[in-house]
Design an enzyme around this catalytic site. Sequence first.
Site, short mmCIF file in Angstrom:
data_model
loop_
_atom_site.label_atom_id
_atom_site.label_comp_id
_atom_site.label_asym_id
_atom_site.label_seq_id
_atom_site.Cartn_x
_atom_site.Cartn_y
_atom_site.Cartn_z
N ASP A 32 0.89 -1.13 -0.13
CA ASP A 32 0.19 0.00 -0.01
C ASP A 32 0.90 1.08 -0.04
O ASP A 32 0.50 2.29 -0.66
CB ASP A 32 -0.82 0.23 1.23
CG ASP A 32 -1.80 -1.15 1.15
OD1 ASP A 32 -1.84 -1.80 0.19
OD2 ASP A 32 -2.93 -1.12 2.07
N ASP A 36 0.93 4.34 -2.56
CA ASP A 36 0.45 5.88 -2.25
C ASP A 36 1.72 6.59 -2.76
O ASP A 36 1.30 7.60 -3.00
CB ASP A 36 0.44 5.63 -0.62
CG ASP A 36 -0.64 5.20 0.21
OD1 ASP A 36 -1.64 4.91 -0.77
OD2 ASP A 36 -0.62 5.07 1.05
N SER A 78 -14.30 6.00 0.34
CA SER A 78 -12.88 5.94 0.69
C SER A 78 -12.77 7.17 1.99
O SER A 78 -13.55 7.81 2.24
CB SER A 78 -12.19 5.93 -0.46
OG SER A 78 -10.87 5.80 -0.02
N LYS A 116 -6.02 2.59 11.76
CA LYS A 116 -6.58 2.35 10.39
C LYS A 116 -6.00 0.80 10.12
O LYS A 116 -4.96 0.81 9.88
CB LYS A 116 -6.06 3.40 9.32
CG LYS A 116 -6.52 3.19 8.02
CD LYS A 116 -6.07 4.25 7.11
CE LYS A 116 -7.17 4.09 5.84
NZ LYS A 116 -6.86 2.83 5.09
N ARG A 137 -17.04 -3.72 -0.42
CA ARG A 137 -17.48 -2.25 -1.06
C ARG A 137 -17.40 -2.23 -2.42
O ARG A 137 -18.08 -1.39 -2.98
CB ARG A 137 -16.22 -1.56 -0.51
CG ARG A 137 -16.29 -0.05 -1.05
CD ARG A 137 -15.46 0.85 -0.40
NE ARG A 137 -13.91 0.56 -0.66
CZ ARG A 137 -13.05 1.08 -0.42
NH1 ARG A 137 -13.06 2.32 0.69
NH2 ARG A 137 -11.68 0.71 -0.77
N GLU A 175 -14.09 -3.49 9.16
CA GLU A 175 -13.05 -4.10 8.37
C GLU A 175 -12.67 -5.48 8.67
O GLU A 175 -12.60 -5.74 9.97
CB GLU A 175 -11.54 -3.06 8.75
CG GLU A 175 -10.70 -3.37 7.86
CD GLU A 175 -10.68 -2.22 6.77
OE1 GLU A 175 -11.68 -1.62 6.58
OE2 GLU A 175 -9.57 -2.34 6.16
N LYS A 317 -1.85 8.80 7.61
CA LYS A 317 -0.85 7.95 7.30
C LYS A 317 0.33 7.82 7.97
O LYS A 317 1.02 9.08 7.90
CB LYS A 317 -0.71 7.42 5.81
CG LYS A 317 -1.97 7.26 4.93
CD LYS A 317 -2.29 5.69 5.24
CE LYS A 317 -3.42 5.35 3.94
NZ LYS A 317 -2.84 4.94 2.87
S1 IVH Z 1 -13.88 4.91 8.51
C1 IVH Z 1 -16.25 6.74 4.75
N1 IVH Z 1 -12.16 3.72 10.24
O1 IVH Z 1 -9.81 2.61 5.34
C2 IVH Z 1 -15.15 5.60 5.13
N2 IVH Z 1 -12.27 3.14 7.99
O2 IVH Z 1 -8.77 4.10 3.09
C3 IVH Z 1 -15.31 5.53 6.51
N3 IVH Z 1 -10.38 1.34 7.34
O3 IVH Z 1 -12.75 2.22 3.28
C4 IVH Z 1 -14.31 4.55 7.12
N4 IVH Z 1 -9.70 1.37 9.62
O4 IVH Z 1 -12.16 0.24 4.70
C5 IVH Z 1 -12.63 3.96 9.01
N5 IVH Z 1 -10.75 2.67 11.80
C6 IVH Z 1 -11.20 3.13 10.66
C7 IVH Z 1 -10.70 2.24 9.32
C8 IVH Z 1 -11.13 2.46 8.05
C9 IVH Z 1 -9.52 1.15 8.39
C10 IVH Z 1 -10.64 1.19 5.98
C11 IVH Z 1 -12.00 1.31 5.22
C12 IVH Z 1 -11.63 2.60 4.50
C13 IVH Z 1 -10.58 2.71 3.97
C14 IVH Z 1 -10.32 3.96 3.50
#
Ligand code: IVH
Length: 696
Positions: A32, A36, A78, A116, A137, A175, A317
């Site tokens: 990733d 990026d 995303s 994340k 998704r 996730e 990140k």
């Molecule tokens: S909130 C509107 N919280 O990261 C999307 N996402 O790069 C709100 N992800 O699609 C997502 N950890 O699959 C959220 N603590 C976290 C997350 C998380 C991983 C993923 C998720 C998202 C992607 C975006």
Amino acid sequence: MSQEQDRIEALRAEIARHQRLYHGEDAPEVTDAQYDALVAELATLQGSAEFTDPVINKVGYAPRREFSTVTHRQPMLSLNNGFDRASVYQFVARLDQQLGMGGRLAQEPAFSADLKFDGLAISLVYELGELIQAATRGDGSVGEEVTANIRTITQIPQRIRGPLGTATRLEVRGEVYMATADFSALNARQAAAGLKTFANPRNAAAGSLRQLDPRITAERPLRFFSYGVAEPPAAWQSLVTYSAQMQALAELGFPVCDRRLAHASLAQVWAFAAQAEHDRHSLAFEIDGVVIKLESLVHQAQAGFVSRAPRFALAYKFAAEEASTRLLGIDVQVGRTGVLTPVARLAPVRVGGVLVTNATLHNEDEVRRKDVRAGDTVWVRRAGDVIPEVLGPILALRPSETRVWQMPLHCPVCNGPVLRQQDEAAVRCTAGLSCRAQLIQALLHFCQRKALDIEGLGDKLAEQLIDNGLVLRLSDVFRLSKASLAALPRMADKSAQNLLDQIAAARTTSLSRLVFGLGIRHVGERTARDLALHFQSLEAIANASLEDLMQAPDVGPVVAASIRDFFGNSAQRAEAMEIAGLMQIARLDDRPAVAPQAGSQTLPLVGKTVVLTGTLSSMTRDQASAQIYALGGQLGQSVSKKTSLVIAGENAGSKLEKAQSLGVTVWDEEAFLACIASNTPPNTPSPTNSQQESLL
Ligand code: IVH
């Protein structure tokens, strides 16, 4: 200009290809962070910090045709990424303005922060408390229906109760991921069965979930963390913050990661992110950043969305541990033992938070395996404290004219012949200390803290001494005069005298420091100490046969052969003896026998010199020596008035007699074992080879 345009097109094609591999095939070729980095480079070339390119703006990928599809009632978006503090400040400033906070938002406890997780996003739909549908998704609007597969994940509740759980419709998002240890075990199983292995845990999770046969998914160790509710039903309306929702999800039985922040100020978010980054490699699962969100759900709704991501959240990140850059050339460095190491000279690039200009390529075989060539764009990795490393070229970006790299046939420093021994990856310059590079490194090693400890003799001075002919071999260190030193550039009388004082002080030292300082291959600090204690003089070490050498604790055939080789070279032997003659060996060793540890003062053999004689029935001589060190003692070779203790096994001879005549305490094997036992914490196995490692 057109070169830049070419680069942009090449990057777009490369990014599109990686999107297909990642989302469509669960078989990424890059990490990733690498992805990026490509995106960031494209954005920079296009003169924009925002990702405006349509290639980049795609959220995911079209669902696999074999699956039924699900149209998401609310798109699965995303997150916008921030790679530095500035982008977080920008995110906060924009929200502050939007919400009319007058600059106060950063100080308010307005934020939540989650890790994340590096897995794949899943939507879970419950009707009247029953799980009825699960979907990936997909491209954000249409995902793959994976309900049967999701039902195999025991962490995900099939049924939820209570007023919050039994709403007409509740959509939980989160996730699916695989723990790092489970990933390694799965890959090992796959490899053993001759099946395909996965590139990383995310990819293994996605590949495991997107199986047409749920029985396969059931065998895969998938886990889940929830991080949100889409379209909260009426019963949830009283929950006005994101953290309250998370709390409710946890109470309903959904896994919620307990490492998270609620109602935090920006300052607390910084601390949380820094700690998470610090701990990232010791967590049970992979993360690549933290997600910062507005706590207030009203504020979230007010902030709204941009094309593919909400404005109320940001993925902050971690410093990328990988980056791409141009390989300017491959240099060859010559180390202390003559090993030629290819080193990549790179266009400066930030990786893992530092600017990297060089990275090791390890050896000839590695360069061949990776086939990196001058002019290539390469991936560079620097994870944690590990030294930077070149992972490989981006073939799509290889210029048309490049040459396969060759290891030089002569030493690049002294032009001497090089040799690659069978069964060894290393190519060595055979010129020994007549090679400038090896002499510099040998001199630095001789003077380093763990050897003679001559602090004033660093890199620059070592080069000067050698290049001005003041040091042609190590013993010359003791022949330096104030006049010759003071004549060197940037060397005043006072600093010359300081250095001479340090050298004079270093003349009186221990045998173990001298043995280590000689720089014999495979003889590190610990082996040097063992040799010193076992043989008690440099001469004895130099004269020892292979068999004799292998009597010393921890000396095996490879180390023994290396010591024999060293002293088998008559010039080297003479030089070593000359050095010893110029020094005063005041003691065998001057370090504690075991790394100082809590309670070491209470070890029973601290300050005692112990001589082993005869044969012990329960352990080898090496194991016994290891035990003596572990109990705080020093090993002695012969019995004298200074000997504190003799441990006598079967068939003990003259040493036992001498001990008795001198009145030295003698233990039999039983007494020794009793001493070990009373100092061994419960549950530690009795001495074995592997334990011996940890004891020393
Ligand atoms: S909130 C509107 N919280 O990261 C999307 N996402 O790069 C709100 N992800 O699609 C997502 N950890 O699959 C959220 N603590 C976290 C997350 C998380 C991983 C993923 C998720 C998202 C992607 C975006």
